[in-house]
Design a protein around this motif. Structure first.
Motif, PDB file in Angstrom:
ATOM      1  N   TYR A 136      23.497  11.206  12.263  1.00 51.19           N
ATOM      2  CA  TYR A 136      24.127  11.859  11.105  1.00 51.19           C
ATOM      3  C   TYR A 136      25.135  10.904  10.471  1.00 51.19           C
ATOM      4  O   TYR A 136      25.824  10.152  11.170  1.00 51.19           O
ATOM      5  N   ALA A 137      25.220  10.942   9.154  1.00 53.40           N
ATOM      6  CA  ALA A 137      26.229  10.158   8.453  1.00 53.40           C
ATOM      7  C   ALA A 137      27.615  10.643   8.868  1.00 53.40           C
ATOM      8  O   ALA A 137      27.828  11.847   9.069  1.00 53.40           O
ATOM      9  N   ILE A 138      28.550   9.720   9.008  1.00 49.81           N
ATOM     10  CA  ILE A 138      29.900  10.074   9.421  1.00 49.81           C
ATOM     11  C   ILE A 138      30.515  11.103   8.476  1.00 49.81           C
ATOM     12  O   ILE A 138      31.163  12.066   8.908  1.00 49.81           O
ATOM     13  N   GLU A 139      30.279  10.928   7.187  1.00 47.42           N
ATOM     14  CA  GLU A 139      30.826  11.868   6.208  1.00 47.42           C
ATOM     15  C   GLU A 139      30.284  13.279   6.432  1.00 47.42           C
ATOM     16  O   GLU A 139      31.018  14.261   6.317  1.00 47.42           O
ATOM     17  N   ASP A 140      28.993  13.386   6.756  1.00 48.36           N
ATOM     18  CA  ASP A 140      28.390  14.706   6.986  1.00 48.36           C
ATOM     19  C   ASP A 140      28.982  15.365   8.231  1.00 48.36           C
ATOM     20  O   ASP A 140      29.261  16.570   8.243  1.00 48.36           O
ATOM     21  N   SER A 141      29.161  14.554   9.292  1.00 49.50           N
ATOM     22  CA  SER A 141      29.715  15.110  10.532  1.00 49.50           C
ATOM     23  C   SER A 141      31.167  15.526  10.366  1.00 49.50           C
ATOM     24  O   SER A 141      31.629  16.480  11.003  1.00 49.50           O
ATOM     25  N   LEU A 142      31.909  14.820   9.504  1.00 54.94           N
ATOM     26  CA  LEU A 142      33.318  15.147   9.306  1.00 54.94           C
ATOM     27  C   LEU A 142      33.542  16.250   8.275  1.00 54.94           C
ATOM     28  O   LEU A 142      34.655  16.762   8.143  1.00 54.94           O
ATOM     29  N   ALA A 143      32.486  16.617   7.552  1.00 58.30           N
ATOM     30  CA  ALA A 143      32.631  17.650   6.520  1.00 58.30           C
ATOM     31  C   ALA A 143      33.194  18.960   7.083  1.00 58.30           C
ATOM     32  O   ALA A 143      34.098  19.556   6.473  1.00 58.30           O
ATOM     33  N   PRO A 144      32.720  19.459   8.245  1.00 55.87           N
ATOM     34  CA  PRO A 144      33.288  20.696   8.791  1.00 55.87           C
ATOM     35  C   PRO A 144      34.778  20.563   9.134  1.00 55.87           C
ATOM     36  O   PRO A 144      35.543  21.521   8.978  1.00 55.87           O
ATOM     37  N   ALA A 145      35.178  19.375   9.597  1.00 59.38           N
ATOM     38  CA  ALA A 145      36.590  19.159   9.919  1.00 59.38           C
ATOM     39  C   ALA A 145      37.426  19.175   8.640  1.00 59.38           C
ATOM     40  O   ALA A 145      38.529  19.733   8.615  1.00 59.38           O
ATOM     41  N   LYS A 146      36.903  18.571   7.587  1.00 63.29           N
ATOM     42  CA  LYS A 146      37.605  18.580   6.305  1.00 63.29           C
ATOM     43  C   LYS A 146      37.726  20.000   5.769  1.00 63.29           C
ATOM     44  O   LYS A 146      38.772  20.395   5.247  1.00 63.29           O
ATOM     45  N   GLU A 147      36.665  20.788   5.923  1.00 60.92           N
ATOM     46  CA  GLU A 147      36.694  22.194   5.508  1.00 60.92           C
ATOM     47  C   GLU A 147      37.777  22.954   6.278  1.00 60.92           C
ATOM     48  O   GLU A 147      38.544  23.732   5.694  1.00 60.92           O
ATOM     49  N   ALA A 148      37.811  22.728   7.600  1.00 59.16           N
ATOM     50  CA  ALA A 148      38.788  23.419   8.449  1.00 59.16           C
ATOM     51  C   ALA A 148      40.209  22.979   8.118  1.00 59.16           C
ATOM     52  O   ALA A 148      41.150  23.776   8.176  1.00 59.16           O
TER      53      ALA A 148
END
Length: 288
Positions: A136-148
């Motif tokens: 998975y792209a790092i940005e995609d994996s971090l998207a949930p953390a950014k949302e939270a």
């Protein structure tokens, strides 16, 4: 207890943290003992506790360490308002193994579960992506953390087991305050791959995991001659010598030694009293 800032934030951490992992693996101590260890750490001024959703026996036991820490903090009679709990997500524990999972859907779910395991009331102080999943792209994996983060369920985001290039990629997407990679006198990759220098230059906190070299090495530290010599010269344990070596390597380093016994955390916090000279550091590196 000496303190340090978390990255470029105004959050204050104790200069020695407590690693929770030994309290939740298959060799875990009784819960009452683990809680006593956490309480003793707090008594000694420790204000940073490191955990992860994967600090458990296996998938059926997920979030064990987070729940344990939450329970210990709830039962503590003193002030816990300044305690910073850092957790991680992104590793699975099938049959007790460690497997990366950067699927955004999984990370979104486990962040919510970590939030609940840690009490479900206040934001997760620091959530760290445990290990980049190449699927998975790092940005995609971090998207949930950014949302939270935007939803107020996470205060700050960190990374673990990341290269400089991966850290730079992540920082283009979301603010990063810390990096947690393996680092000790026997594993010095962060020195040669640029991660430690990058963290120091960019003001990121560097948490060295496995600071004492891992469970198989810890029991043999007293057999290493240079550590024995310095222990006798300084009046500190060989474990404190290693933790002091880490602290001497960079001002951005904050060790988080694990503990499952009160005596262990009592010894570890003494490392803040020990200042090694450049010559001491050189002797250690030449002697091991």
């Amino acid at each position: 207890m000496e303190t340090k800032k978390l990255g470029n934030t105004d959050v204050t951490l104790s200069a020695i943290g407590l690693g929770g992992m030994p309290m939740s693996l298959s060799s875990r101590p009784p819960e009452s003992q683990a809680i006593a260890v956490i309480h003793r750490a707090l008594d000694l001024g420790v204000r940073h506790i490191d955990t992860a959703d994967s600090y458990c026996k296996d998938e059926s036991d997920k979030h064990h360490n987070e729940r344990l820490i939450a329970k210990a903090l709830q039962q503590y009679s003193g002030d816990t308002s300044q305690v910073i709990v850092a957790t991680k997500g992104g590793l699975m524990r099938p049959n007790g193994n460690w497997v990366r999972n950067g699927n955004p859907d999984h990370l979104r779910q486990t962040i919510q579960e970590s939030f609940q395991a840690l009490g479900g009331e206040k934001s997760i102080d620091l959530w760290q992506y445990h290990a980049a999943d190449p699927n998975y792209a790092i940005e995609d994996s971090l998207a949930p953390a950014k949302e939270a983060l935007e939803a107020g369920k996470i205060r700050y985001i960190g990374l673990s087991n990341f290269s400089v290039e991966q850290i730079q990629t992540a920082r283009k997407f979301v603010e990063i305050v810390s990096v947690q990679n393996q680092y000790n006198p026997w594993h010095r990759l962060p020195e040669s791959n640029g991660v430690l220098e990058y963290c120091e230059k960019e003001g990121l906190t560097f948490f060295p995991w496995s600071p004492l070299g891992g469970s198989s090495r810890v029991s043999k530290l007293s057999d290493i001659r240079i550590l024995q010599q310095l222990s006798q010269e300084k009046g500190f344990s060989v474990y404190c010598i290693v933790l002091a070596w880490l602290r001497a390597k960079s001002p951005c380093i904050l060790p988080i030694p694990g503990a499952s016994k009160i005596s262990s955390i009592e010894d570890s916090v003494r490392a803040v009293e020990l200042q090694l000279s450049p010559d001491d550091v050189r002797r250690i590196e030449e002697g091991i």
